[in-house]
Design a protein around this motif. Structure first.
Motif, PDB file in Angstrom:
ATOM      1  N   TRP A 128      26.421  67.968  51.267  1.00 53.15           N
ATOM      2  CA  TRP A 128      25.891  68.372  52.573  1.00 53.15           C
ATOM      3  C   TRP A 128      26.974  68.235  53.636  1.00 53.15           C
ATOM      4  N   ILE A 129      26.952  69.151  54.594  1.00 52.97           N
ATOM      5  CA  ILE A 129      27.833  69.076  55.756  1.00 52.97           C
ATOM      6  C   ILE A 129      26.958  69.115  57.004  1.00 52.97           C
ATOM      7  N   SER A 184      35.907  68.626  47.591  1.00 53.60           N
ATOM      8  CA  SER A 184      37.049  69.450  47.986  1.00 53.60           C
ATOM      9  C   SER A 184      37.847  69.836  46.751  1.00 53.60           C
ATOM     10  N   THR A 230      27.127  68.999  61.159  1.00 53.04           N
ATOM     11  CA  THR A 230      27.981  69.071  62.340  1.00 53.04           C
ATOM     12  C   THR A 230      27.120  69.140  63.587  1.00 53.04           C
ATOM     13  N   VAL A 250      31.919  66.540  63.241  1.00 52.59           N
ATOM     14  CA  VAL A 250      31.427  66.416  61.879  1.00 52.59           C
ATOM     15  C   VAL A 250      30.784  65.035  61.728  1.00 52.59           C
ATOM     16  N   PRO A 288      28.129  73.773  51.402  1.00 55.99           N
ATOM     17  CA  PRO A 288      29.419  74.427  51.684  1.00 55.99           C
ATOM     18  C   PRO A 288      29.226  75.927  51.896  1.00 55.99           C
ATOM     19  N   TYR A 300      28.836  64.250  59.020  1.00 57.18           N
ATOM     20  CA  TYR A 300      28.703  63.902  57.591  1.00 57.18           C
ATOM     21  C   TYR A 300      29.255  65.063  56.783  1.00 57.18           C
ATOM     22  N   ASP A 301      29.973  64.744  55.706  1.00 55.81           N
ATOM     23  CA  ASP A 301      30.501  65.788  54.833  1.00 55.81           C
ATOM     24  C   ASP A 301      30.666  65.207  53.433  1.00 55.81           C
ATOM     25  N   SER A 302      29.716  65.508  52.566  1.00 51.84           N
ATOM     26  CA  SER A 302      29.791  65.031  51.183  1.00 51.84           C
ATOM     27  C   SER A 302      30.157  66.154  50.227  1.00 51.84           C
ATOM     28  N   ARG A 336      36.337  62.688  51.908  1.00 53.01           N
ATOM     29  CA  ARG A 336      35.667  61.782  52.833  1.00 53.01           C
ATOM     30  C   ARG A 336      34.893  60.738  52.034  1.00 53.01           C
TER      31      ARG A 336
END
Length: 309
Positions: A92-93, A114, A95, A107, A77, A109-111, A122
């Protein structure tokens, strides 16, 4: 560089993509960042994807050029910035972007967790900072787009299944080379290779002991999980209700017992490694360039430099 030599020596399954072509590759600070991201970089390089380490908005990122001139950004992030060290984020993000087409922003993958209660998580958020699901998601999407230099077999799902039973010689073939076939991808083997890379690059016996703990822990360690894997394989063999299925289940159960016995034999190896004499400091031959971005605070533990011979 030493870390890359370790990668290369074990990368016969497919030639690793080359290192980036810039002067930072020869500096200790960049090599340390490369080592800390090896569990992400090595699987991607094994797929023919060149990688680089850059500084993003607030943390270091992995940049991966793709064959269609687009590129991947794999990062922790950035806003708010991560407090965790490089290569070990809370999530991990990944893009995909294009330098000449601002409308392309995808996008993959976005783990990252939030903090906004109004924003739904997600599905991959449950994986946190694990690299394996990240690599699988990248495999899946790039295979769909035809952007994997070393693609999976046509009859396999684009979502790479590392357990595909294939002779090792076939798994090392490269498509398009005379007399050779397609490349197979082994995500779990790549994860173990990344752990070995980290051990090769350990700068203290305490760090090496911590990696041994990942393998030898009697509850959550790799050997215990491997024992469970062979036990499950034995139970699966029994489902055939054939004589050979039962014979195979006994062989697999014996393998599980031997693996657990190995863990018992080595149960003090972690403590013995930690008690070894620290490596002697060596003079730093290369200095960080004045214009190089500094590592985030608390990013790297204090450890003596690697001894050079």
């Amino acid at each position: 560089m030493a870390a890359d030599e370790a990668n290369t020596s074990d990368a016969r399954a497919a030639p690793l993509a080359p290192l980036p072509d810039h002067d930072n590759v020869n500096t200790p600070w960049w090599q340390e960042l490369w080592r800390r991201h090896a569990h992400v970089i090595t699987p991607l390089r094994a797929r023919g994807l060149q990688c680089d380490i850059e500084f993003g908005l607030s943390a270091y990122i992995v940049r991966v050029p793709l064959p269609d001139d687009s590129y991947l950004i794999i990062s922790p992030p950035q806003e708010p910035s991560s407090e965790r060290p490089p290569g070990d984020p809370e999530g991990w993000i990944a893009t995909r972007q294009h330098p000449d087409d601002q409308t392309l922003f995808e996008v993959l993958y976005d783990s990252a967790p939030s903090d906004d209660p109004g924003t739904p998580q997600r599905p991959e958020a449950r994986h946190g900072g694990s690299a394996q699901p990240l690599i699988e998601a990248i495999d899946h999407r790039l295979a769909q787009l035809g952007l994997l230099p070393h693609p999976v077999l046509p009859h396999e799902s684009p979502h790479v299944h590392p357990a595909q039973p294939t002779p090792a010689t076939q798994a090392r073939d490269v498509p398009g080379t005379p007399g050779r076939g397609p490349v197979y991808v082994y995500v779990y083997g790549d994860a173990m290779l990344a752990l070995t890379d980290r051990l090769n690059g350990a700068e203290s016996h305490a760090e090496a002991a911590a990696l041994l703990h990942q393998v030898l822990d009697p509850v959550n360690g790799l050997l215990e999980r491997l024992g469970e894997f062979f036990e499950a394989a034995g139970e699966k063999a029994k489902e055939a209700e054939e004589d050979d299925g039962f014979d195979l289940s006994y062989d697999l159960a014996d393998a599980a017992a031997e693996i657990r016995n190995l863990g018992e034999v080595l149960h003090v190896a972690e403590d013995r490694m930690r008690a070894l004499t620290p490596l002697a400091p060596a003079p730093r031959l290369l200095s960080t360039p004045a214009n190089a971005p500094s590592l985030p605070p608390r990013a790297l533990p204090s450890a003596p430099p690697r001894h050079t011979r």
